[in-house]
Design a protein around this motif. Structure first.
Motif, PDB file in Angstrom:
ATOM      1  N   CYS A 104       5.577  13.302   0.797  1.00 57.42           N
ATOM      2  CA  CYS A 104       6.330  12.080   1.062  1.00 57.42           C
ATOM      3  C   CYS A 104       5.504  10.887   0.620  1.00 57.42           C
ATOM      4  O   CYS A 104       4.286  10.990   0.389  1.00 57.42           O
ATOM      5  CB  CYS A 104       6.701  11.963   2.540  1.00 57.42           C
ATOM      6  N   LEU A 105       6.160   9.747   0.480  1.00 57.72           N
ATOM      7  CA  LEU A 105       5.517   8.482   0.127  1.00 57.72           C
ATOM      8  C   LEU A 105       5.688   7.518   1.296  1.00 57.72           C
ATOM      9  O   LEU A 105       6.803   7.312   1.776  1.00 57.72           O
ATOM     10  CB  LEU A 105       6.126   7.887  -1.137  1.00 57.72           C
TER      11      LEU A 105
ATOM     12  N   GLN B 276       0.855  -1.183   0.000  1.00 58.49           N
ATOM     13  CA  GLN B 276       0.000   0.000   0.000  1.00 58.49           C
ATOM     14  C   GLN B 276       0.891   1.233   0.000  1.00 58.49           C
ATOM     15  O   GLN B 276       1.764   1.378   0.856  1.00 58.49           O
ATOM     16  CB  GLN B 276      -0.925   0.009   1.204  1.00 58.49           C
ATOM     17  N   VAL B 277       0.664   2.130  -0.962  1.00 55.93           N
ATOM     18  CA  VAL B 277       1.460   3.347  -1.106  1.00 55.93           C
ATOM     19  C   VAL B 277       0.529   4.538  -0.936  1.00 55.93           C
ATOM     20  O   VAL B 277      -0.495   4.641  -1.624  1.00 55.93           O
ATOM     21  CB  VAL B 277       2.160   3.412  -2.469  1.00 55.93           C
TER      22      VAL B 277
ATOM     23  N   VAL C 233       9.268   5.093   4.545  1.00 53.24           N
ATOM     24  CA  VAL C 233       8.885   6.458   4.184  1.00 53.24           C
ATOM     25  C   VAL C 233      10.015   7.065   3.354  1.00 53.24           C
ATOM     26  O   VAL C 233      11.170   7.112   3.797  1.00 53.24           O
ATOM     27  CB  VAL C 233       8.619   7.323   5.431  1.00 53.24           C
ATOM     28  N   LEU C 234       9.674   7.530   2.154  1.00 54.62           N
ATOM     29  CA  LEU C 234      10.605   8.226   1.282  1.00 54.62           C
ATOM     30  C   LEU C 234      10.136   9.662   1.119  1.00 54.62           C
ATOM     31  O   LEU C 234       8.964   9.908   0.830  1.00 54.62           O
ATOM     32  CB  LEU C 234      10.686   7.559  -0.096  1.00 54.62           C
ATOM     33  N   GLY C 235      11.057  10.594   1.291  1.00 58.00           N
ATOM     34  CA  GLY C 235      10.670  11.990   1.170  1.00 58.00           C
ATOM     35  C   GLY C 235      11.815  12.924   1.455  1.00 58.00           C
ATOM     36  O   GLY C 235      12.965  12.493   1.644  1.00 58.00           O
TER      37      GLY C 235
ATOM     38  N   ILE D  68      -4.207   7.131  -1.922  1.00 61.12           N
ATOM     39  CA  ILE D  68      -3.768   5.809  -1.487  1.00 61.12           C
ATOM     40  C   ILE D  68      -3.979   4.832  -2.630  1.00 61.12           C
ATOM     41  O   ILE D  68      -5.065   4.792  -3.233  1.00 61.12           O
ATOM     42  CB  ILE D  68      -4.533   5.332  -0.239  1.00 61.12           C
ATOM     43  N   LYS D  69      -2.929   4.040  -2.934  1.00 64.86           N
ATOM     44  CA  LYS D  69      -3.026   3.013  -3.967  1.00 64.86           C
ATOM     45  C   LYS D  69      -2.418   1.722  -3.441  1.00 64.86           C
ATOM     46  O   LYS D  69      -1.510   1.745  -2.603  1.00 64.86           O
ATOM     47  CB  LYS D  69      -2.318   3.455  -5.256  1.00 64.86           C
TER      48      LYS D  69
END
Length: 338
Positions: free
Chosen positions: A277-278, A234-235, A302-304, A246-247
């Protein structure tokens, strides 16, 4: 009355030339004198004083087959400047010998603008000989990490990541001026999971003209499965504390190293790149179809930008921002939900 003998103008000319020649000899004998009329000799350059030994003799690469980076680091407390001297690469793989080598330097976690250097020649041991200055206070420098990313550029302009060096400055500034060799961390070096919960490989790409963020969940490894159900990702795209979108990916087979290769796209304006952020959640859906019980959570990533991430997670986001239209792939370790 006294009689004056007429002098020949040719003799006067010869006498003037003779005086100038004497002045010139006197000047050559006393080059430091400023009492000159028409001659201003500077002197000659002694080439022997400026001969520089070859770089191979000064910083010969240590034995081994690993690709290594040669550099030096020095911090000047008087002016609060970090001096980074980038010297050369050693033992470059043969597939990169004919390409142009680029190096991007950042001082994490605050530096968002990379400093770039281009190799002066190609081959297995390309040389740089560049110096970079980072303005950083003495309080922050022990908490900083020097990030050096090595890129290979083909003739058509495509870039490939060769590897990177993450050099924490804490405890290393006392060795100022010493030539340092560090092995490049490549994807092959990350085959061992970097976290107890497992790893996930993510590809990010941003298109400024389309205002679109593309995310590809490639695969995972070393997962600690809780049930025999499948695994999905879930992203969620977030701006500050607001969840924008949300996908979810499809449910992959129940195995410790699932393969996804699932692509998702998010609409994201350029002015929100420093605010968004993701968040990635690896989940195992429940077999109960009532929907009351939430899925089992395996790990979170978490990427950001600096507001949300540090270390490789921050570096991945900044690489995406600074290389638009180009996918950036990286493995990340999963963490526990907070």
């Amino acid at each position: 009355p006294p009689r004056f003998t007429a002098q020949n103008h040719g003799n006067l000319k010869n006498e003037e030339e003779k005086e100038e020649e004497e002045d010139r000899r006197d000047i050559l004998a006393h080059r430091g004198s400023l009492t000159v009329r028409r001659w201003y000799p500077v002197g000659t350059v002694l080439a022997g004083l400026y001969s520089v030994p070859p770089l191979n003799e000064v910083v010969a690469p240590p034995p081994g087959m690993a690709t290594r980076l040669c550099f030096s680091v020095e911090y000047r407390h008087s002016c609060e400047q970090l001096m980074v001297s980038l010297l050369r690469l050693g033992n470059l793989p043969p597939r990169f010998h004919g390409n142009i080598m680029l190096v991007e330097l950042r001082l994490l976690p605050d530096d968002r603008r990379p400093r770039q250097a281009k190799a002066r020649r190609t081959g297995p041991d390309p040389e740089f000989c560049d110096c970079f200055v980072f303005q950083v206070s003495g309080v922050c420098v022990p908490q900083s990490t020097l990030s050096v990313c090595v890129l290979s550029v083909e003739q058509d302009g495509k870039r490939h990541a060769v590897g990177r060096v993450l050099f924490p400055l804490e405890g290393e500034l006392g060795q100022a001026g010493r030539v340092l060799w560090r092995d490049l961390e490549t994807e092959d070096d990350t085959q061992v999971p970097c976290s107890e919960l497992g790893d996930v490989q993510i590809s990010l790409m941003y298109s400024p003209c389309l205002q679109r963020l593309s995310v590809v969940v490639l695969r995972a490894r070393g997962l600690q499965l809780l049930t025999d159900a499948g695994v999905c990702v879930q992203v969620s795209l977030r701006i500050h504390t607001q969840v924008v979108k949300i996908k979810r990916s499809f449910v992959a087979k129940c195995e410790n190293d699932p393969y996804f290769d699932h692509r998702m796209t998010f609409k994201l304006h350029s002015q929100h790149l420093d605010e968004a952020c993701l968040r990635f959640e690896l989940q195992q859906p429940n077999n109960v179809h009532s929907g009351e019980r939430p899925p089992a959570l395996l790990g979170v990533l978490v990427l950001g930008p600096f507001m949300y991430a540090r270390g490789p997670q921050l570096q991945h986001w900044m690489d995406m921002v600074n290389t638009p239209q180009e996918p950036v792939e990286l493995w990340h370790g999963l963490g526990r939900a907070t």
